[in-house]
Design an enzyme around this catalytic site. Structure first.
Site, PDB file in Angstrom:
ATOM      1  N   TYR A   2       1.341  -0.846   0.236  1.00 35.52           N
ATOM      2  CA  TYR A   2       0.092   0.456   0.151  1.00 35.52           C
ATOM      3  C   TYR A   2       0.891   0.894  -0.248  1.00 35.52           C
ATOM      4  CZ  TYR A   2      -3.905  -3.163   1.063  1.00 35.52           C
ATOM      5  OH  TYR A   2      -4.129  -4.513   1.486  1.00 35.52           O
ATOM      6  N   ASN A  24     -12.163  -0.978  -5.863  1.00 33.65           N
ATOM      7  CA  ASN A  24     -12.193  -0.631  -6.837  1.00 33.65           C
ATOM      8  C   ASN A  24     -13.409  -2.059  -7.789  1.00 33.65           C
ATOM      9  OD1 ASN A  24     -11.560  -2.329  -9.404  1.00 33.65           O
ATOM     10  ND2 ASN A  24      -9.846  -3.382  -8.296  1.00 33.65           N
ATOM     11  N   CYS A  83      -6.441  -5.475  -7.554  1.00 34.54           N
ATOM     12  CA  CYS A  83      -5.315  -5.155  -6.425  1.00 34.54           C
ATOM     13  C   CYS A  83      -5.451  -6.303  -5.503  1.00 34.54           C
ATOM     14  CB  CYS A  83      -7.185  -4.252  -6.183  1.00 34.54           C
ATOM     15  SG  CYS A  83      -8.347  -5.473  -5.654  1.00 34.54           S
ATOM     16  N   HIS A  84      -4.993  -7.459  -5.639  1.00 38.51           N
ATOM     17  CA  HIS A  84      -5.330  -8.715  -5.270  1.00 38.51           C
ATOM     18  C   HIS A  84      -3.432  -8.322  -5.185  1.00 38.51           C
ATOM     19  CE1 HIS A  84      -5.197 -10.390  -8.821  1.00 38.51           C
ATOM     20  NE2 HIS A  84      -4.217 -10.943  -8.762  1.00 38.51           N
ATOM     21  N   GLU A 105      -0.946 -16.759  -9.873  1.00 40.03           N
ATOM     22  CA  GLU A 105       1.062 -16.052 -10.072  1.00 40.03           C
ATOM     23  C   GLU A 105       1.912 -16.453  -9.864  1.00 40.03           C
ATOM     24  OE1 GLU A 105      -0.270 -12.218  -9.901  1.00 40.03           O
ATOM     25  OE2 GLU A 105      -2.862 -12.155 -11.182  1.00 40.03           O
TER      26      GLU A 105
END
Length: 181
Positions: free
Chosen positions: A109, A132, A140-141, A167
């Site tokens: 952040y 979002n 945003c993850h 990912e």
């Protein structure tokens, strides 16, 4: 002045029912629910009463294909048009910068706050991410707390963990009860 055209599609995926809403050919909302298709449809129509369910739209087929590939753990470039113009300037700035964070990477952040020229605005960045409307596509993850713990996620921390795992991201420090923010 012509009416905005709103369309939506709901389909089942490995993470729940995915809801996509488009206005004038651009994605304005993406959500995931485990409530079931009937509840999902009710939710969409309460937010977008004039929206038409349009499974056959070519743009939905493209987005669905990309999301399906992504959820299979494949590398995907979400090269799709989104419309976040209804959000505040700060939130738009945060989300536009966020789209540049590559797959398989996490940032904090605080990093994102510095990146948009607002060091010290980590909490405000967290609030912007909470707003979002198009998670996954606007990833945003990929934003975690400064201490390396997962932080919050509008669709639930368990989905955030699954998306990061897809990912190839493994967070080293897991703290119990780190789902706030």
């Amino acid at each position: 002045m012509s009416m905005d055209e709103e369309h939506f599609v709901i389909y089942e995926s490995s993470i729940g029912y995915i809801i996509i809403v488009m206005r004038n050919g651009k994605i304005i909302n993406l959500d995931v629910t485990d409530q079931g298709i009937y509840e999902a449809r009710k939710m969409v129509l309460s937010l977008y009463p004039d929206a038409t369910e349009s499974v056959a739209l070519a743009s939905f087929k493209t987005i669905r294909t990309l999301l399906d590939r992504y959820l299979q753990g494949r590398e995907v470039e979400f090269d799709v048009e989104v419309d976040i113009s209804h959000l505040g300037t700060f939130t738009q700035k945060v989300l536009n910068e966020l789209r540049k964070v590559p797959r398989g990477h996490v940032k904090t952040y605080g990093w994102l706050a510095k990146k948009i020229g607002k060091p010290g605005a980590a909490r405000a960045v967290g609030q912007a991410l909470k707003r979002n409307p198009i998670p996954i596509i606007i990833p945003c993850h990929r934003i975690i707390r400064d201490d390396g713990t997962i932080g919050g996620f509008s669709m639930g921390v368990n989905i955030k963990e699954r998306l990061l795992a897809l990912e190839g991201v493994k967070l080293s420090k897991q703290k119990a009860g780190s789902s706030k923010r």
